[in-house]
Design an enzyme around this catalytic site. Structure first.
Site, PDB file in Angstrom:
ATOM      1  N   HIS A 168       2.035   8.959  18.436  1.00  0.00           N
ATOM      2  CA  HIS A 168       3.050   9.680  17.686  1.00  0.00           C
ATOM      3  C   HIS A 168       3.955  10.490  18.598  1.00  0.00           C
ATOM      4  CE1 HIS A 168      -0.014  12.915  17.918  1.00  0.00           C
ATOM      5  NE2 HIS A 168       1.044  13.729  17.915  1.00  0.00           N
TER       6      HIS A 168
ATOM      7  N   HIS B 195       2.798  21.997  24.800  1.00  0.00           N
ATOM      8  CA  HIS B 195       3.530  22.158  23.546  1.00  0.00           C
ATOM      9  C   HIS B 195       4.498  23.330  23.637  1.00  0.00           C
ATOM     10  CE1 HIS B 195       0.313  19.568  21.914  1.00  0.00           C
ATOM     11  NE2 HIS B 195       1.170  19.289  20.962  1.00  0.00           N
TER      12      HIS B 195
ATOM     13  N   ASN C 258       0.833  -1.201   0.000  1.00  0.00           N
ATOM     14  CA  ASN C 258       0.000   0.000   0.000  1.00  0.00           C
ATOM     15  C   ASN C 258       0.868   1.251   0.000  1.00  0.00           C
ATOM     16  OD1 ASN C 258      -2.709  -1.293   0.674  1.00  0.00           O
ATOM     17  ND2 ASN C 258      -1.494  -1.951   2.432  1.00  0.00           N
TER      18      ASN C 258
ATOM     19  N   HIS D 141       7.978  21.173  16.309  1.00  0.00           N
ATOM     20  CA  HIS D 141       6.524  21.201  16.113  1.00  0.00           C
ATOM     21  C   HIS D 141       5.950  22.557  16.523  1.00  0.00           C
ATOM     22  CE1 HIS D 141       2.397  20.042  15.986  1.00  0.00           C
ATOM     23  NE2 HIS D 141       2.253  19.733  17.249  1.00  0.00           N
TER      24      HIS D 141
ATOM     25  N   ASP E 137       6.058  14.022  19.222  1.00  0.00           N
ATOM     26  CA  ASP E 137       6.169  15.452  18.914  1.00  0.00           C
ATOM     27  C   ASP E 137       7.624  15.867  19.018  1.00  0.00           C
ATOM     28  OD1 ASP E 137       3.392  15.674  18.807  1.00  0.00           O
ATOM     29  OD2 ASP E 137       3.209  16.721  20.722  1.00  0.00           O
TER      30      ASP E 137
HETATM   31 MN    MN Z   1       1.426  15.939  18.177  1.00  0.00          MN
END
Ligand code: MN
Length: 260
Positions: A76, A210, A65, A82, A78
């Protein structure tokens, strides 16, 4: 007899089962929940497979694929770049491999999050945990157990949004700053769609996990599961994001080694 080497002991522990491997990774499919931003912002793509061939005219003996996905989909990693605060720091491909295997501690706030989906961990919660379990690990992960992995069945229950936006647990602004700037960990791992609480869009600064973590050359791990099976201390986490050159993050297979 000479002492067995550390790696030989590891292999023997894995073979005998005295060291367990726990998969902390959520399966990646078109139904993997993704974050939704307010409509004025760009949106991340859901994970999609595009079949190239499946033992057919397009490729008689092989199946494969193409896939399309946002970097920040499913379990996931970071990377510092980011966020604007970390834009001159590492991309996901240049995060040192030595930081991808690290000790981890698990702080469990399942009861608090069940009672209040907007529950925020404060510095005092972490300090109370440290009084019982010892200091957070230098160079390791703080993993936040909230019970949110049980909600990953559907996008709606996972995001838990109403007209005021999502309601999911996370860290307070001051706790995010403290973890990033004063604690010895390299990152924060969570069960939710992102490292920040659902309401963090309206915090000051917005999305403080973040903002502070990336700005401090630290990392995030999201949509972890099976944290309930880890001990509070003593696990070793192996986080393997795809080395996307210039990428801001990547889906990752995240495993934990646990003794006993
Ligand atoms: Mn993230």
């Amino acid at each position: 007899m000479p002492e067995p080497s550390v790696l030989a002991s590891l292999v023997s522990g894995l073979t005998s089962g005295s060291i367990r491997i726990v998969d902390l990774t959520s399966p990646l499919s078109s139904s993997t929940p993704i974050i939704q931003l307010p409509p004025e912002f760009g949106q991340t793509a859901t994970f999609e497979l595009e079949e190239i061939s499946r033992y057919d005219d397009r490729g008689p003996a092989w199946y494969w694929n193409n896939f399309r996905t946002g970097e920040h989909t499913g379990t996931h990693f970071d990377a510092p770049n980011h966020w604007a605060t970390g834009k001159h720091l590492h991309d996901v491909a240049s995060v040192p491999a030595s930081r991808l295997i690290a000790p981890a501690v698990v702080l469990d706030f399942t009861a608090e999050a069940a009672e209040d989906p907007d529950f925020l961990v404060e510095v005092d919660h972490v300090k109370a945990w440290e009084a019982d379990h010892g200091p957070l690990p230098r160079g390791g992960w703080l993993l936040l157990r909230t019970g949110w992995d049980d909600r990953s069945i559907t996008q709606d229950s996972f995001l838990n949004a109403d007209e005021n936006g999502p309601h999911t647990p996370g860290l307070s602004v001051e706790c995010a700053r403290w973890v990033a700037q004063e604690s010895p960990v390299i990152g924060l791992g969570v069960e939710t769609v992102g490292t920040d609480a659902g309401r963090a869009h309206s915090f000051d600064p917005a999305f403080p996990c973040h903002s502070y973590l990336m700005g401090s050359d630290k990392y995030g791990l999201t949509q972890l599961r099976n944290l309930a099976t880890l001990p509070p201390t003593g696990a070793v986490v192996i986080a393997g994001p795809l080395p996307i050159v210039t990428g801001s993050g990547a889906p990752a297979r995240v495993l934990a080694l646990v003794e006993g």
